[in-house]
Structure formats: structure tokens, C-alpha cells
Design a protein around this motif. Structure first.
Motif, short mmCIF file in Angstrom:
data_model
loop_
_atom_site.label_atom_id
_atom_site.label_comp_id
_atom_site.label_asym_id
_atom_site.label_seq_id
_atom_site.Cartn_x
_atom_site.Cartn_y
_atom_site.Cartn_z
N VAL A 283 0.84 -1.21 0.00
CA VAL A 283 0.00 0.00 0.00
C VAL A 283 0.87 1.25 0.00
O VAL A 283 0.55 2.25 -0.67
N ASP A 284 1.97 1.24 0.74
CA ASP A 284 2.89 2.38 0.72
C ASP A 284 3.39 2.65 -0.70
O ASP A 284 3.46 3.80 -1.14
N LYS A 285 3.75 1.60 -1.41
CA LYS A 285 4.26 1.78 -2.77
C LYS A 285 3.16 2.27 -3.71
O LYS A 285 3.39 3.12 -4.58
N LEU A 286 1.94 1.76 -3.53
CA LEU A 286 0.84 2.23 -4.35
C LEU A 286 0.56 3.71 -4.10
O LEU A 286 0.35 4.48 -5.04
N ALA A 287 0.56 4.10 -2.83
CA ALA A 287 0.28 5.49 -2.50
C ALA A 287 1.37 6.41 -3.03
O ALA A 287 1.11 7.52 -3.48
N SER A 288 2.62 5.97 -2.98
CA SER A 288 3.73 6.78 -3.49
C SER A 288 3.65 6.96 -4.99
O SER A 288 4.12 7.96 -5.53
N HIS A 335 -6.65 3.60 -5.02
CA HIS A 335 -7.01 4.09 -6.35
C HIS A 335 -8.20 5.04 -6.31
O HIS A 335 -8.35 5.89 -7.20
N ALA A 336 -9.05 4.89 -5.31
CA ALA A 336 -10.20 5.80 -5.18
C ALA A 336 -9.80 7.15 -4.61
O ALA A 336 -10.65 8.04 -4.51
N ASP A 807 10.99 3.58 -5.14
CA ASP A 807 10.60 2.30 -5.72
C ASP A 807 9.09 2.19 -5.66
O ASP A 807 8.48 2.33 -4.61
N VAL A 808 8.44 1.91 -6.82
CA VAL A 808 6.99 1.83 -6.86
C VAL A 808 6.51 0.45 -7.30
O VAL A 808 5.37 0.28 -7.68
N ASP A 809 7.38 -0.57 -7.22
CA ASP A 809 6.97 -1.92 -7.57
C ASP A 809 5.94 -2.41 -6.57
O ASP A 809 6.08 -2.23 -5.38
N LEU A 810 4.93 -3.07 -7.08
CA LEU A 810 3.86 -3.57 -6.22
C LEU A 810 4.22 -4.91 -5.62
O LEU A 810 4.60 -5.84 -6.32
N ALA A 811 4.13 -5.01 -4.29
CA ALA A 811 4.37 -6.29 -3.61
C ALA A 811 3.03 -6.93 -3.29
O ALA A 811 1.97 -6.35 -3.47
N VAL A 812 3.07 -8.13 -2.75
CA VAL A 812 1.83 -8.82 -2.39
C VAL A 812 1.26 -8.17 -1.14
O VAL A 812 1.98 -7.92 -0.19
#
Length: 812
Positions: A283-288, A335-336, A807-812
Motif C-alpha cells: 500500500v505504501d508503494k501504491l500510494a507513493s 485508487h479511489a 521504488d513503486v513496484d507492487l508487492a503482495v
């Protein structure tokens, strides 16, 4: 004055007004406010969570309202106490198999008690501050566990999709599947097919209307549509049955074997913890990665573990399923546009309201529709992307063993098997060293692949003794570690071989490892080549890349002088023997560096890239980016972008300038490159990259406004005039560097120049057309050479800020 808020304080503290000591607050104080983005995000997450919570409860065999209890508690308790404000918790698909086994063995009330005890274990782990340790688990094990759980879920729900009842294990479900197919229920199958079609087709609705409709979650559309069709057609199907809250079962005292219950508690706690902590990182990476995100505060993993533990205690006590961070809901929340933990908490309140007010509607949902939804979620847990990733990292065995263990034996057993295989693979890699010897053109090559430890010393010694006395030898070390025993063996052999008239060249990609003491190289280069030392000068790992040589020590007073360069003979040092790279007649020092670099490429790099370059030669270039940067030698485009041959179409000039169209420059090379890249190569992005310490920007600052452009350089730098004017325009917003102001006028002009050249780019016809059609993106980058730090231009309303690249790679 602004008040400082301590770390860990709640968001509401930012809105509190400061008062003098002992003075009463003025008025009633600020009211609680909810951002519109949080409210809309909460609604979106609620619409996803409602059908999923019922479906997961159905898959576990628990009372259906237990899923709603877990969703509400996950939203309210974890949302308020957790350390990841944007992560949404609830009944997770990753816990379905664990919970189903518990219910089958011990019953529902004992399962609730196990959930409470698992929450207490999580609280204890949070107090010990070991949350970061969960991230040390191999991703192959985590992905394998999720894949195994996904297969188990999908196989079990297939029976409900066909109108039957699932068995207790995957082998039993597979064995009973043929009989179930023979007596399938057409009505249940029709509802299931309708649900699956909606899940697959809804996210792919085309056009402008599709973009609007896709805002409604596919899961809600699928379940609601199937329910409406079933009700309108009068189909007789098993539907959701929510018992009265008066008969809702709460947690009871644990009953059963102590060892079995302890294993169940630990399994639940560990699966919940690992899934939640990995989800918080993702979630941190998604938000960044969100546009205009700015600085995103990283999750407090220990606090997140505390929030998850508290939620499991409350959920288990109230008769709910175990709680963990849920990837689907968290991704939807980010995403929202959620900006705080308020969205997670409001989603929990909406679940409570639906549980109390929407029971008649919920009881119309066919179980086959929910089973199809959960089966789709289970199949998505078997990610092809994860399989490709673990295969690329040679961990597919760990992944496969973990997944098969979970499917055949259970979650805890599968994870233990995966850990054992992962340890075995690591030990195998440590001890597996390939040592080969071959002769080519009179030169004996000894190639060592892998870690060079004492276990490989016998094989190393055998290979070295295959080299005849007095022969030329090259020892290539292709590994990252050499222990003392291997070093001593290699050094002793090297000294003996050179004393008998042979030559030894030791090369390799080992970096950062010191394997020789100063002065140890009196008889030749150290093992590891660049990693060794030479006299008083230490050759660093990047010596060859830096394209310069360590200074050789001056000869001893009694040493014979080197032969004259003009004689054409090879220079010889009596202590080290012939120097193959020494100056020869007619060759300048720059020429020596060029020849040495070409020779190194042919020997080391060309064999590794020949196949890829041959493919590019056959297929032609297909770069995805046009990278326009300065001609400064310190800006290495392939290094700072981690790109390889064929990835970048690079244009370099003095000052990374883009002459606007129609400019009388006398040089159309930049415009031609832009047109070729956009119209012929169809690149998807164009990047303008400036850098610190740019000599062109310094020359612009030092130039006089009325000075004639008498030289080619001065005429070229006239294209930087608009950047200089923008810098001196006090009314225009100046680009800023994240975390600090620009260090000086040169750095400020470097940043301003990137922004200005992007505007010049937009004026080119081919670029404007591609931007309008949505097939091209423009990016600005500033590379600070001294910090080795890249900054990406982020345009936030009227501000232009260069933010650090994360780094914006998505982890599980």
C-alpha cells in the motif's frame, strides 16, 4: 507559529488549536471533518467488501454474518489503531483454508476463541517490535502459500457453482468432481456463468460511458445482476441465510488437544501477520506512485501489527472471522483517492449499517453467485506474474513445493515445507561452484562460477594444476564471495606459477571485497583484478568502468629504467614482468585507454550480450523512450535508467536543449530526432534530463545579454535564453527541489531549464499530436551527480516540484 505534532499522533491532532498553558479553549473547538476523497473511497471499498465478506464466510463454512462482523471490525478497529492508514482489513481469502480447517476440526465457537488467542499473540509480537522480521520471509514462500490457498478455494467453490456441496480437502473435492458434473444444477450453473461473465466483462466496457460505469465495482455488479436475474426468472436456488443476531454464536472456551490448538493459534497469527505486513508495504508503494502524491509517510509496521491483533481479539470475541489486510480492498481504497484512515473507518460503519438495514436484500443473493465470486478471487491468487518472477530468480522449486504442500497437507505444513526447501536451495547455491579449465589460443582459462569457499578448494586446486608451467593463464572469478582458504590457495598458486615463468591474469565481476593486503602484489595482480591493490594505490571495483588506471608506483632506485617509448618496445617492470597494456610507439594515452576498453569489452562483455545484440540486429530497434540529456560525460543514461541495448533512443547535446520549432539554429538534428522517435519509432515517452554542475547553465549565467553569438557554442546556447528569462521572472513560480531549496543559481537554472525545454517539446507538431491522442507522455528529470540521486518532475497545480524517485513496484 505552527505547532509540531509528535510522531504517531492521530490525524485529528493536526487540526487542534494551540492555547497558552492553563487557558480554556476558545469556543467549542474544531469540528470533525471528513475529506470528500475519503468518503467516496469508503463507498467504493464498501461495495467491494460486502459481497466478498459474505463469499469468504461461505467458503469457510462459518455463519455468513461472521464475514460481516470481521469486515466491520477490520474497518473500525484496525482503521483506528493500525499503522497503515490506507490499508483496509477484513476477512481475507488467504485465511479461508485455515479457518475452514479449524471449523471442521473444532467447531465455530472454538474457532472464535482461536481467533482471540491469535490476536493476543499478535499484540505480543507488536510489543516485541518484531514486525520487520516478517518481511524476511522469502517472497516465493508467500506467493506459493497464496497460490495453494487460491487453488484450494477454487476447487471447493466449484462444487457450489455446480449446485452441490464441497468436501473437506482438495483431493476429496477433485475425486468427487466427476460425480458432481454428472448431477449439476442447471439453474446454479446459469447464475454462476452470468456472475463470471459480469466479473470478466464489466472492467472492459469501452468508450466514455464505460469509463463512467467502471467506477461501480465489478463484484457488486456481478452479484447484484445475478441476484436480479434469478429473482426475475423465479429460479429455485440456495440463497444467503443470515440467522437472527439473537442466535449469533460468540466465542467459547477452547476445547481440544493443547498441541493442536497451539498450532492453530500460531498458524492463524502468522498468516494474518505476514499477509497484513506485506500488504502494508504494498500500500505504501501504491500510494507513493499516485500522481501528485508528494511525500507519503511510511507505515508503522509494529503499530499495524498491534491494530491487527486488537481487531482479531474483538472480531473473535464478537463471533467474526479472523482479520487481516486485504489486497483487493486496499488497492481500491488507494485508487479511489483516500487520503487518511477515515475512509477505512467509514467503510466499517457502512458495513454495520448494511448488516442492520439490508438483511432482506442480502438474503436474496444466490449462494452460487457468491461461490463464483470467491472462486474468481482464488484463481487470481495464482498469479502468472509471480510465477514468472520466481522462475527468473530460480526459486520456482520453493514456490511449487509450498503451493503443493498447502494444497495437499495444509497451510502450516506447506509453509514449513517451503521454508525447508528455501534453506536447502540457499545452501545448495552456496556450495555449488563450477570450475572449468580450457585452452584457447595457447592461453589456459580457468573459470570459477559461484561462491569460492573452502569446500571448492580441492576442485580449484585440480583445475589450477592443469595449467602447464610457464604458460599464460587467465583465472575468471564469477562470484560475490571468496573465503580465506580459497584466497590462500589462489595466491600460493599464482606466486609459484609466475616464479616459474608463467603469467597470470585474474579477472572477475567481484566487487567491494578486499582480497589482498597492500604490497601483496609484488609478483602480479591480486586475485579479483580490480578488487585488489597495487602498491600504495587501491584499484576500486569500477576502475575499468571509470576508464582510467591506478597510478603505478615509481620504480625502485636499483631497478632498470623502462625502455624508451620511442623505441617501440613494450615497457617492462623488473618486478612485475611484461606489461601488455604499456605504451607503444605512436599510441597516445587516450588511445591506450580506448584500445584497453575495446579489448575488455571483447573479452568480458561481448560474449554475454552477443545473443541479445544479434536479436536486436534482426528485429531492428524498438525503443520505448526518447531520452534527451546533456553531453556531460558524468551522466550515464543506461546506468541511471537501468536500461540496456534497444531500450532508449538517446539524444545528447550541450545543455539538454530543445530548440523550439522554427528557431534559426542552423541545426535541425534535435528536431529530426524528435520527429523520428515519435512518428517512426512510436516511443511512448520523452524525458528531458538535466543534471547538477552543468557547464552550459553556468555559461548562460555568465553570458552578457547583448554579447554577439560569435562562436558555434554561443549560437547554440541562445536556445537556453528562454530558460534564463524564466529564471529571472520574479512573477513566475520557480521549480523546487524536494526537501530543500536549490543550492545556488546554477542549480535553480538547471531545474528551470528542464521545465522550459518540456514546453519547447510541446510546441513540436509531432509531439503535440501524440500528446493529444494520448499515446505520449513527457517527463522531466534532474540528476544530482554528487548525490547519485534522480529527481522526477511532479506538476502539482501551479507548483513544479522535483521529487526523489522511489521504488513503486507492487508487492503482495
Amino acid at each position: 507559529m505552527s505547532a509540531c505534532v509528535p510522531a504517531g499522533a492521530t490525524e485529528s491532532a493536526h487540526t487542534e488549536r494551540a492555547h497558552p498553558p492553563h487557558s480554556p479553549p476558545h469556543g467549542r473547538g474544531p469540528r470533525f471533518r471528513v475529506a470528500g476523497a475519503d468518503l467516496s473511497a469508503a463507498v467504493a471499498v464498501f461495495l467491494i467488501a460486502l459481497p466478498l465478506s459474505l463469499g469468504i464466510a461461505l467458503a469457510t463454512g462459518a455463519p455468513l454474518q461472521a464475514g460481516l462482523v470481521a469486515a466491520a471490525v477490520g474497518g473500525l478497529v484496525t482503521g483506528r489503531l493500525g499503522g497503515s492508514p490506507l490499508q483496509v482489513s477484513g476477512p481475507a481469502a488467504g485465511l479461508t483454508v485455515v479457518t475452514a480447517d479449524l471449523i471442521h476440526q473444532y467447531g465455530w465457537r472454538v474457532t472464535c476463541a482461536v481467533t482471540v488467542l491469535a490476536g493476543l499473540v499478535q499484540l505480543g509480537l507488536s510489543c516485541l517490535r518484531v514486525a520487520r522480521g516478517a518481511l524476511a520471509v522469502s517472497p516465493a514462500i508467500v506467493h506459493g502459500m497464496l497460490a495453494g490457498i487460491g487453488v484450494t478455494i477454487a476447487v471447493a467453490q466449484a462444487h457450489i457453482v455446480l449446485g452441490g456441496e464441497p468436501q473437506s480437502s482438495v483431493p476429496d473435492n477433485l475425486q468427487a468432481l466427476p460425480a458432481q458434473l454428472a448431477r449439476l444444477d442447471p439453474a446454479a450453473l446459469a447464475v454462476s456463468v452470468l456472475t463470471l461473465a459480469a466479473l470478466l466483462l464489466w472492467p472492459r466496457l469501452p468508450g466514455r460511458a464505460g469509463r463512467v460505469l467502471r467506477r461501480v465495482p465489478a463484484a457488486l455488479v456481478a452479484v447484484a445482476g445475478a441476484t436480479a436475474v434469478a429473482a426475475a426468472a423465479g429460479l429455485v436456488l440456495p440463497v444467503v441465510d443470515l440467522p437472527s443476531w439473537r442466535s449469533h454464536a460468540l466465542a467459547g472456551l477452547p476445547e481440544g488437544p493443547v498441541l493442536g490448538l497451539s498450532a492453530a493459534v500460531l498458524t492463524t497469527a502468522l498468516v494474518c501477520s505476514v499477509q497484513s505486513l506485506l500488504g502494508a508495504v504494498a500500500v505504501d508503494k501504491l500510494a507513493s506512485a499516485r500522481p501528485g502524491a508528494g511525500h507519503v509517510v511510511r507505515s508503522d509496521l509494529d503499530r499495524e501489527l498491534l491494530g491487527q491483533g486488537a481487531a482479531n481479539v474483538v472480531s473473535g470475541a464478537l463471533g467474526g472471522l479472523p482479520v487481516a489486510g486485504v489486497a483487493v480492498r486496499s488497492t481500491a481504497n488507494v485508487h479511489a483517492g483516500a487520503v487518511s484512515r477515515n475512509s477505512t473507518m467509514i467503510h466499517g460503519l457502512l458495513v454495520v449499517a448494511a448488516t442492520l438495514l439490508l438483511v432482506p436484500l442480502l438474503e436474496l443473493i444466490p449462494l452460487a453467485s457468491l461461490a463464483t465470486l470467491v472462486m474468481a478471487v482464488g484463481l487470481r491468487m495464482v498469479s502468472l506474474h509471480h510465477i514468472r518472477t520466481v522462475t527468473r530468480h530460480r526459486e520456482v522449486l520453493v514456490y511449487a513445493v509450498t503451493a503443493l504442500g498447502v494444497i495437499c497437507l495444509g497451510v502450516l505444513e506447506g509453509v514449513v515445507l517451503g521454508i525447508a526447501v528455501a534453506v536447502g536451495v540457499a545452501l545448495h547455491r552456496l556450495t555449488r561452484t563450477r570450475i572449468t579449465h580450457e585452452e584457447e589460443g595457447g592461453v589456459h582459462h580457468v573459470h570459477v562460477r559461484g561462491q569460492l569457499t573452502f569446500l571448492a578448494v580441492p576442485r580449484l586446486s585440480r583445475a589450477l594444476h592443469l595449467v602447464p608451467q610457464g604458460a599464460d593463464a587467465v583465472v575468471a572469478l564469477d562470484g560475490s564471495f571468496m573465503d580465506h582458504a580459497a584466497y590462500e590457495t589462489l595466491q600460493d598458486w599464482q606466486g609459484t606459477h609466475t616464479a616459474r615463468g608463467g603469467t597470470v591474469e585474474i579477472t572477475g565481476r567481484r566487487t567491494g571485497v578486499r582480497i589482498a593486503e597492500p604490497g601483496d602484489l609484488a609478483s602480479g595482480p591480486a586475485p579479483g583484478g580490480e578488487s585488489g591493490t597495487h602498491g600504495d594505490c587501491r584499484c576500486r571495483p569500477w576502475t575499468a568502468w571509470r576508464n582510467h588506471q591506478c597510478d603505478r608506483p615509481s620504480p625502485a632506485p636499483d631497478a632498470e629504467p623502462f625502455p624508451d617509448e620511442a623505441s617501440g618496445s613494450v615497457a617492462t617492470d623488473p618486478r612485475t614482468g611484461p606489461e601488455p597494456d604499456a605504451p607503444v610507439r605512436g599510441r597516445t594515452p587516450g588511445g591506450i585507454q580506448l584500445v584497453r576498453g575495446l579489448s575488455t569489452f571483447q573479452r568480458r562483455t561481448a560474449p554475454l550480450v552477443r545473443g541479445e545484440l544479434a536479436r536486436l540486429a534482426r528485429e531492428g530497434q524498438r525503443p520505448s523512450q526518447l531520452f534527451l540529456t546533456c553531453a556531460d560525460s558524468r551522466v550515464v543514461t543506461s546506468m541511471i535508467t537501468s536500461s540496456g541495448p534497444g531500450d532508449l533512443f538517446v539524444v545528447r547535446n550541450v545543455g539538454n536543449l530543445v530548440p523550439p520549432p522554427g528557431a534559426e539554429s542552423g541545426d535541425d538534428s534535435v528536431a529530426a530526432a524528435i520527429e523520428y522517435a515519435v512518428d517512426v519509432l512510436a516511443v511512448r515517452s520523452i524525458t528531458v534530463c538535466g543534471h547538477s554542475g552543468c557547464g552550459a547553465m553556468q555559461a548562460l549565467l555568465d553570458s552578457r545579454p547583448a554579447s554577439p553569438a560569435a562562436t558555434p557554442l554561443a549560437r547554440w546556447l541562445r536556445h537556453g535564453g528562454p530558460s534564463l528569462e524564466r529564471l529571472r521572472d520574479t512573477g513566475a513560480p520557480a521549480p523546487r527541489l524536494a526537501g530543500r531549496a536549490p543550492a545556488d543559481d546554477v542549480e535553480q537554472l538547471c531545474l528551470t531549464n528542464v521545465v522550459q525545454q518540456l514546453e519547447h517539446l510541446r510546441a513540436h507538431e509531432s509531439v503535440a499530436r501524440a500528446l493529444k491522442e494520448g499515446r505520449l507522455e513527457l517527463h522531466g528529470v534532474y540528476f544530482h551527480v554528487g548525490e547519485a540521486q534522480a529527481y522526477l518532475l511532479a506538476e502539482q497545480e501551479e507548483d513544479r516540484v522535483f521529487d526523489r524517485v522511489r521504488d513503486v513496484d507492487l508487492a503482495v
